[in-house]
Design an enzyme around this catalytic site. Structure first.
Site, PDB file in Angstrom:
ATOM      1  N   CYS A 173      -2.971   1.353   6.715  1.00 35.25           N
ATOM      2  CA  CYS A 173      -3.241   0.778   8.035  1.00 35.25           C
ATOM      3  C   CYS A 173      -3.873   1.793   8.980  1.00 35.25           C
ATOM      4  O   CYS A 173      -4.663   1.425   9.856  1.00 35.25           O
ATOM      5  CB  CYS A 173      -1.959   0.209   8.644  1.00 35.25           C
ATOM      6  SG  CYS A 173      -0.633   1.434   8.861  1.00 35.25           S
ATOM      7  N   GLU A 182       4.089  -4.449  12.699  1.00 33.73           N
ATOM      8  CA  GLU A 182       3.195  -3.312  12.482  1.00 33.73           C
ATOM      9  C   GLU A 182       2.057  -3.828  11.613  1.00 33.73           C
ATOM     10  O   GLU A 182       2.243  -4.115  10.437  1.00 33.73           O
ATOM     11  CB  GLU A 182       3.942  -2.162  11.815  1.00 33.73           C
ATOM     12  CG  GLU A 182       3.279  -0.813  12.018  1.00 33.73           C
ATOM     13  CD  GLU A 182       2.160  -0.565  11.045  1.00 33.73           C
ATOM     14  OE1 GLU A 182       0.981  -0.726  11.466  1.00 33.73           O
ATOM     15  OE2 GLU A 182       2.429  -0.229   9.897  1.00 33.73           O
ATOM     16  N   ASN A 240       0.794  -1.220   0.000  1.00 28.26           N
ATOM     17  CA  ASN A 240       0.000   0.000   0.000  1.00 28.26           C
ATOM     18  C   ASN A 240       0.833   1.280   0.000  1.00 28.26           C
ATOM     19  O   ASN A 240       0.580   2.196  -0.776  1.00 28.26           O
ATOM     20  CB  ASN A 240      -0.987  -0.011   1.175  1.00 28.26           C
ATOM     21  CG  ASN A 240      -0.318  -0.237   2.507  1.00 28.26           C
ATOM     22  OD1 ASN A 240       0.724  -0.889   2.607  1.00 28.26           O
ATOM     23  ND2 ASN A 240      -0.901   0.300   3.562  1.00 28.26           N
TER      24      ASN A 240
END
Length: 486
Positions: A286, A252, A154
């Site tokens: 995210c 993460e 992303n």
């Protein structure tokens, strides 16, 4: 002179020089058009094992070099990201489906990460400890060795360089496995930049690949630290494997971040912030604003204005003109997003805007009147979807924001910043932005979440990066050999 040459990559991975992949190659595909932009090597388990051996050899010499030499390489890399920003942005637009401003953020942050890492090389790496004996006692930070970095599609450049740059600056070697869907902008770009910056051979090896390559990297005994950014489900598997192998994992992971809009917020600014937080890069972030919690006195108007804004945002090929949203990364992601939206509508949610798509272009979507546990509200959508839920009291807002397995980012919009900060203290989260939306990152700031969002702040800023990519060694020295009774 161009940095990138797509004709050179077919069948190649980037280890000790550019070597032929044992697993063949794959197409680099433009999601907006389906066009093939080039081909790049695909790494298999054998490639990972060979890379680890080379990395160990290279790392020993690199750790012994002066911090000035390491810093100089990082500074040159930062300059190259700036010099070739437009060319790299073109790849981010075409390969990752980024709009141009988002691609600009990536190249800016990549340069910033390298410049900050250059400064990191000369930071103090230890402390003098008290000791009961007549000796010098030190806690010294030493390079971890070989660091494995697994990065997603992303924000492919940023989410790779934020681990690669500090790990290299601190004397480690790095094996980077980018998502194969963004193998160029998340992998080849870094290989070329550091090659041009003069990084010695073998220290950064870029191995695009799928699950098999990732498992091999996690499992290789020569790789001592794994820095993983990706989904929570994949992160759990990585963490479990690293736990068995007694190696550190910095995870993460996903998020379903809340934006709380209090009753005194400027509604026009709040709607603009909410739209940016949910629709930037098609919601494939995210930190995306996944839940809009709005005071009941303004919730209806907020929904109407957000829906109107969503209806007027242009969606299309970011390489073909100025648009607000580009394509989702692939059909699988589109179908997941649409499935969550339709399931929520079937459960009783009102579709205030969007909910449709053409190809991989999904319209920005606003959902209101959500039933309890609506799928698009409780799950991470990873698409341009803004569920809106009203609340009546500060306590209710805090309870709703806290009612999630995730804990990555939180935004609070209010005219009273201290009121916002007090509310933030009631919500478990790794990041808080008072009077901003949920999506933000800087190279100098610690980054990470709690709960299902990961293992805390493991990136950004000198302290977090030093802790992430070094080990602590206790060292003592005394003038004479100690005497003992036997």
């Amino acid at each position: 002179m161009p940095l990138m040459d797509a004709t050179k990559w077919a069948g190649q991975v980037f280890g000790d020089g550019w070597v032929t992949s044992r697993a063949g190659d794959a197409a680099v595909v433009e999601p907006a058009t389906g066009a093939e932009l080039g081909r790049v090597g695909v790494a298999g388990a054998e490639d990972v094992a060979a890379a680890a051996v080379l990395a160990v050899r290279a790392q020993r010499e690199w750790a012994a070099t002066s911090f000035e030499e390491r810093a100089a390489v990082l500074r040159r890399a930062g300059g190259l990201f700036e010099e070739h920003a437009e060319e790299i942005q073109d790849w981010l637009v075409r390969e990752a489906g980024s709009i141009r401003p988002k691609a600009g953020v990536e190249t800016h942050v990549a340069a910033q990460e390298c410049h900050e890492a250059a400064a990191l090389a000369s930071q103090p790496l230890g402390e003098i400890l008290p000791t009961v004996k007549r000796r010098l006692s030190l806690a010294r930070r030493v390079p971890a060795g070989v660091v494995g970095v697994i990065s997603p599609f992303n924000f492919p450049l940023v989410l790779a360089i934020r681990s690669v740059a500090p790990a290299l600056a601190l004397g480690n070697a790095v094996i980077l496995k980018p998502d194969p869907r963004t193998a160029v902008s998340g992998g080849v770009v870094l290989a070329r930049v550091f090659e041009e910056a003069g990084l010695p051979s073998g220290l950064l090896q870029v191995l695009p690949g799928g699950v098999a390559a990732g498992q091999a990297l996690v499992g290789d005994p020569l790789v001592r630290v794994i820095s993983f950014t990706g989904s929570t489900s994949a992160g759990r598997a990585v963490g479990e494997a690293c736990g068995r192998l007694l190696k550190r994992a910095h995870l993460e992971l996903g998020g379903n971040s809340a934006l709380i809009v209090l009753d005194d917020a400027d509604l026009d600014l709040a709607v603009s912030a909410g739209a940016w937080g949910s629709f930037l890069h098609q919601g494939q972030i995210c930190m995306t604003t996944g839940r809009h919690l709005v005071h009941s006195s303004i919730a209806e108007e907020y929904v109407a204005r957000l829906a109107e804004k969503a209806d007027h945002l242009p969606v299309g090929d970011p390489a073909g003109g100025q648009v607000a949203l580009g394509p989702l990364i692939d059909a699988g992601q589109r179908d997941k997003v649409h499935g969550l939206v339709t399931a929520s509508v079937d459960a009783g949610a009102r579709l205030a805007a969007g909910g449709t798509y053409e190809g991989l272009f999904y319209r920005p979507t606003v959902l209101a009147d959500l039933p309890p546990r609506a799928p698009a509200y409780v799950q991470e959508v990873f698409g341009p979807v803004a569920p809106v839920l009203p609340f009546s009291t500060i306590e209710e807002a805090a309870a709703l924001a806290s009612d999630s397995e995730y804990g990555l980012s939180l935004g609070i919009l209010t005219r009273d910043a201290m009121r916002g900060l007090a509310l933030a203290d009631l919500v478990p989260t790794g990041i808080v932005h008072v009077n901003d939306q949920t999506v933000d990152d800087e190279a100098v700031a610690p980054f990470g979440g709690v709960g299902a969002s990961g293992t805390g702040s493991r990136f950004g800023g000198g302290r977090a990066n030093i802790e992430a990519f070094t080990e602590t060694r206790w060292v003592t020295m005394q003038g004479n050999i100690a005497t003992y009774p036997f």
